[in-house]
Design a protein around this motif. Structure first.
Motif, PDB file in Angstrom:
ATOM      1  N   UNK A 177       0.828  -1.201   0.000  1.00 28.69           N
ATOM      2  CA  UNK A 177       0.000   0.000   0.000  1.00 28.69           C
ATOM      3  C   UNK A 177       0.864   1.253   0.000  1.00 28.69           C
ATOM      4  N   UNK A 178       1.931   1.239   0.778  1.00 36.72           N
ATOM      5  CA  UNK A 178       2.853   2.374   0.780  1.00 36.72           C
ATOM      6  C   UNK A 178       3.488   2.567  -0.590  1.00 36.72           C
ATOM      7  N   UNK A 179       3.906   1.456  -1.196  1.00 33.56           N
ATOM      8  CA  UNK A 179       4.570   1.535  -2.502  1.00 33.56           C
ATOM      9  C   UNK A 179       3.611   1.987  -3.588  1.00 33.56           C
ATOM     10  N   UNK A 180       2.355   1.543  -3.510  1.00 37.93           N
ATOM     11  CA  UNK A 180       1.365   1.951  -4.511  1.00 37.93           C
ATOM     12  C   UNK A 180       1.131   3.456  -4.450  1.00 37.93           C
ATOM     13  N   UNK A 181       1.053   3.994  -3.226  1.00 37.51           N
ATOM     14  CA  UNK A 181       0.874   5.431  -3.097  1.00 37.51           C
ATOM     15  C   UNK A 181       2.096   6.193  -3.608  1.00 37.51           C
ATOM     16  N   UNK A 182       3.291   5.724  -3.261  1.00 37.73           N
ATOM     17  CA  UNK A 182       4.513   6.386  -3.719  1.00 37.73           C
ATOM     18  C   UNK A 182       4.610   6.353  -5.235  1.00 37.73           C
ATOM     19  N   UNK A 183       4.200   5.245  -5.822  1.00 40.94           N
ATOM     20  CA  UNK A 183       4.238   5.104  -7.272  1.00 40.94           C
ATOM     21  C   UNK A 183       3.269   6.067  -7.942  1.00 40.94           C
ATOM     22  N   UNK A 184       2.059   6.152  -7.400  1.00 42.19           N
ATOM     23  CA  UNK A 184       1.063   7.060  -7.952  1.00 42.19           C
ATOM     24  C   UNK A 184       1.519   8.512  -7.837  1.00 42.19           C
ATOM     25  N   UNK A 185       2.155   8.838  -6.721  1.00 42.82           N
ATOM     26  CA  UNK A 185       2.674  10.197  -6.551  1.00 42.82           C
ATOM     27  C   UNK A 185       3.771  10.508  -7.563  1.00 42.82           C
ATOM     28  N   UNK A 186       4.621   9.514  -7.847  1.00 39.93           N
ATOM     29  CA  UNK A 186       5.676   9.726  -8.846  1.00 39.93           C
ATOM     30  C   UNK A 186       5.075  10.012 -10.216  1.00 39.93           C
ATOM     31  N   UNK A 187       4.008   9.301 -10.562  1.00 40.72           N
ATOM     32  CA  UNK A 187       3.340   9.551 -11.832  1.00 40.72           C
ATOM     33  C   UNK A 187       2.806  10.976 -11.894  1.00 40.72           C
ATOM     34  N   UNK A 188       2.296  11.477 -10.776  1.00 40.62           N
ATOM     35  CA  UNK A 188       1.753  12.834 -10.752  1.00 40.62           C
ATOM     36  C   UNK A 188       2.836  13.894 -10.934  1.00 40.62           C
ATOM     37  N   UNK A 189       4.106  13.510 -10.778  1.00 41.06           N
ATOM     38  CA  UNK A 189       5.215  14.438 -11.013  1.00 41.06           C
ATOM     39  C   UNK A 189       5.752  14.321 -12.437  1.00 41.06           C
ATOM     40  N   UNK A 190       5.125  13.484 -13.257  1.00 37.13           N
ATOM     41  CA  UNK A 190       5.548  13.329 -14.643  1.00 37.13           C
ATOM     42  C   UNK A 190       6.536  12.212 -14.879  1.00 37.13           C
ATOM     43  N   UNK A 191       6.809  11.398 -13.862  1.00 35.28           N
ATOM     44  CA  UNK A 191       7.704  10.249 -14.027  1.00 35.28           C
ATOM     45  C   UNK A 191       6.856   9.057 -14.457  1.00 35.28           C
ATOM     46  N   UNK A 192       6.969   8.705 -15.726  1.00 29.77           N
ATOM     47  CA  UNK A 192       6.129   7.651 -16.290  1.00 29.77           C
ATOM     48  C   UNK A 192       6.814   6.294 -16.291  1.00 29.77           C
ATOM     49  N   UNK A 193       8.107   6.259 -15.948  1.00 29.50           N
ATOM     50  CA  UNK A 193       8.843   4.991 -15.830  1.00 29.50           C
ATOM     51  C   UNK A 193       9.785   5.077 -14.647  1.00 29.50           C
ATOM     52  N   UNK A 194       9.856   3.997 -13.887  1.00 32.21           N
ATOM     53  CA  UNK A 194      10.767   3.885 -12.755  1.00 32.21           C
ATOM     54  C   UNK A 194      11.585   2.604 -12.904  1.00 32.21           C
ATOM     55  N   UNK A 195      12.882   2.706 -12.709  1.00 31.79           N
ATOM     56  CA  UNK A 195      13.705   1.499 -12.563  1.00 31.79           C
ATOM     57  C   UNK A 195      13.905   1.291 -11.069  1.00 31.79           C
ATOM     58  N   UNK A 196      13.257   0.275 -10.537  1.00 30.46           N
ATOM     59  CA  UNK A 196      13.303   0.019  -9.102  1.00 30.46           C
ATOM     60  C   UNK A 196      14.475  -0.911  -8.820  1.00 30.46           C
ATOM     61  N   UNK A 197      15.422  -0.425  -7.998  1.00 29.35           N
ATOM     62  CA  UNK A 197      16.679  -1.145  -7.834  1.00 29.35           C
ATOM     63  C   UNK A 197      16.854  -1.662  -6.405  1.00 29.35           C
ATOM     64  N   UNK A 198      15.859  -2.336  -5.898  1.00 30.94           N
ATOM     65  CA  UNK A 198      15.918  -3.089  -4.647  1.00 30.94           C
ATOM     66  C   UNK A 198      14.614  -2.925  -3.887  1.00 30.94           C
ATOM     67  N   UNK A 199      13.971  -4.057  -3.632  1.00 31.80           N
ATOM     68  CA  UNK A 199      12.759  -4.038  -2.837  1.00 31.80           C
ATOM     69  C   UNK A 199      11.684  -4.951  -3.405  1.00 31.80           C
ATOM     70  N   UNK A 200      10.649  -5.218  -2.604  1.00 28.98           N
ATOM     71  CA  UNK A 200       9.572  -6.140  -3.017  1.00 28.98           C
ATOM     72  C   UNK A 200       8.562  -5.456  -3.934  1.00 28.98           C
TER      73      UNK A 200
END
Length: 464
Positions: A132-155
């Motif tokens: 749930x925390x990660x989903x919110x953080x991801x959605x917030x990143x999209x709202x800043x215009x980041x449409x792709x993330x390379x996630x480099x450690x974590x579930x």
């Protein structure tokens, strides 16, 4: 670090945690703002068969000049770019006069679970809450215009899948899954009273895919292949000491040559690559010599080591870490290590640029919703070393080139990312103004982005 010191650090962290995080309050009191972050988005979500964007100047992500043309988006992809494109029946048409159309931004060093979560939240909860925390953080990143993330450690495998299936809204994710760490290495979050452990016993964090402890070739091979089994697009090795870890000094080189090469061989057999956490010069050289294709951080690299990046065609995936308002909250042990990082940032960026290295951009935000909000501002900070064009190219076209090293296992095979061209994924931003002249426009997406589109779907629309 002694067991007594680590216990003190953990206890002080928990002591600072509001009671509302530790127990279910009978009165359902609202948690104070800033404790667990907030949802930043005011998103719309609009999907059309066709979208036509007219009258914008286009930055294609790779070339410095802007072009005047119409853009037709059909489904997930950019269908056509040209003059006076005919509007298909039922298409949504956007008059973007005064705006610059550019590719969606790419953050190539992101930790979805760690970006906004506090250490106490992670220590006192499980994988369901982390999601749930990660989903919110991801959605917030999209709202800043980041449409792709390379996630480099974590579930993040479940978050990536849920995003691709449309269960949650967020950027596309290239996930390494849990990083591989040696005992006492950079991703060993156990406390000393939990060791020694039987060799066949997993920690609860390992069972939750937070990290994997891998000592010896057999363990490295097994966990590497298990990550690939779960959908990893690359493998992350913690190859040297880190700032936020509890036990390892910065100078420590982690993994033997044999362990390292086992991970590289298994990963390359899958058609992808190994990237490493390496800050010290020794750890960076060790990574390059043993087959890493990308090195995260590298802030203590010497000129001779930076020349090795060029010789071996390795990416430098670095972050603009300085002793400034974006510095993380650290204890004294961590601050001492962090100084080694910030002292090298300016030299490495300037030398890497002079040598013409492949440089990727990422933020590496950790444990702070407030710092995560500054994702765009951290990118804008790059103008200290690079022109606006060089910075935006790095966060779009160049970052997408790094992602192509996962091409044989990519979850996104339909077209290129990080560019505005026919056949590319329709990940697009409309910026009010010209960010090639004023890079600070990208630091405030809420004020300056008129549209954010990912995969042909509009997630923000604020065009006059």
């Amino acid at each position: 670090m002694t067991s007594k010191t680590l216990t003190y650090l953990l206890c002080t962290t928990l002591a600072a945690t509001p009671v509302s995080l530790l127990a279910h309050e009978a009165n359902h009191e609202v948690i104070p703002a800033g404790v667990v972050g907030e949802i930043e988005t005011t998103n719309v979500k609009m999907k059309f068969d066709n979208v036509v964007i007219r009258n914008a100047q286009i930055f294609n992500g790779c070339d410095e000049g802007l072009i005047d043309a119409d853009v037709l988006v059909s489904g997930q992809l950019i269908q056509a770019i040209g003059d006076d494109i005919e509007t298909p029946d039922g298409a949504f048409e956007i008059d973007a006069e005064g705006h610059t159309l550019m590719p969606g931004l790419i953050d190539n060093h992101w930790h979805g679970v760690f970006a906004e979560a506090t250490i106490a939240q992670l220590a006192l909860t499980g994988e369901g809450y982390w999601n749930l925390l990660a989903a919110r953080a991801s959605n917030n990143a999209l709202s800043r215009g980041f449409t792709t993330l390379r996630d480099v450690a974590g579930p993040m495998f479940d978050i990536a899948r849920a995003t691709d299936e449309g269960l949650i809204d967020g950027p596309r994710i290239f996930a390494s899954g849990p990083a591989l760490s040696i005992t006492a290495g950079h991703q060993d979050f156990r406390i000393t009273r939990e060791v020694p452990t039987p060799l066949d016993e997993l920690h609860s964090f390992e069972r939750g895919n937070m990290f994997y402890i891998t000592d010896g070739v057999d363990a490295v091979l097994k966990r590497t292949r298990e990550n690939l089994m779960q959908g990893a697009t690359h493998i992350k090795l913690m190859a040297g000491g880190g700032v936020t870890s509890a036990y390892d000094p910065i100078h420590v080189t982690q993994f033997t040559d044999e362990e390292f090469q086992a991970a590289v061989e298994a990963t390359e057999a899958w058609g992808t690559y190994v990237t490493t956490h390496a800050i010290s010069d020794e750890a960076v050289r060790h990574s390059i010599e043993n087959g890493a294709r990308s090195v995260e951080h590298g802030h203590m690299s010497t000129r001779e080591t930076l020349e090795m990046f060029k010789e071996h065609d390795v990416w430098l995936s670095m972050q603009p870490f300085l002793d400034d308002e974006d510095a993380p909250a650290l204890n004294d042990f961590q601050k001492e290590k962090y100084k080694f990082v910030t002292d090298g940032t300016d030299f490495v960026y300037r030398t890497a640029k002079e040598l013409g290295l492949k440089i990727a951009f990422g933020t590496d935000t950790l444990f702070s919703a407030d710092l995560a909000k500054r994702q765009g501002a951290v990118l804008a900070k790059m103008e200290r070393w690079f022109t606006p064009y060089e910075t935006l190219k790095m966060a779009t076209c160049d970052n997408a080139e790094l992602l192509k090293m996962s091409q044989l296992v990519t979850p996104y095979p339909l077209g290129p990312l990080g560019v505005v061209e026919e056949g590319a994924y329709a990940d697009l931003i409309l910026v009010n103004g010209n960010p090639l002249e004023d890079l600070q426009l990208i630091s405030d997406a809420k004020a300056n982005f008129g549209m954010i589109m990912k995969d042909g779907t509009i997630y923000k629309y604020d065009m006059e």
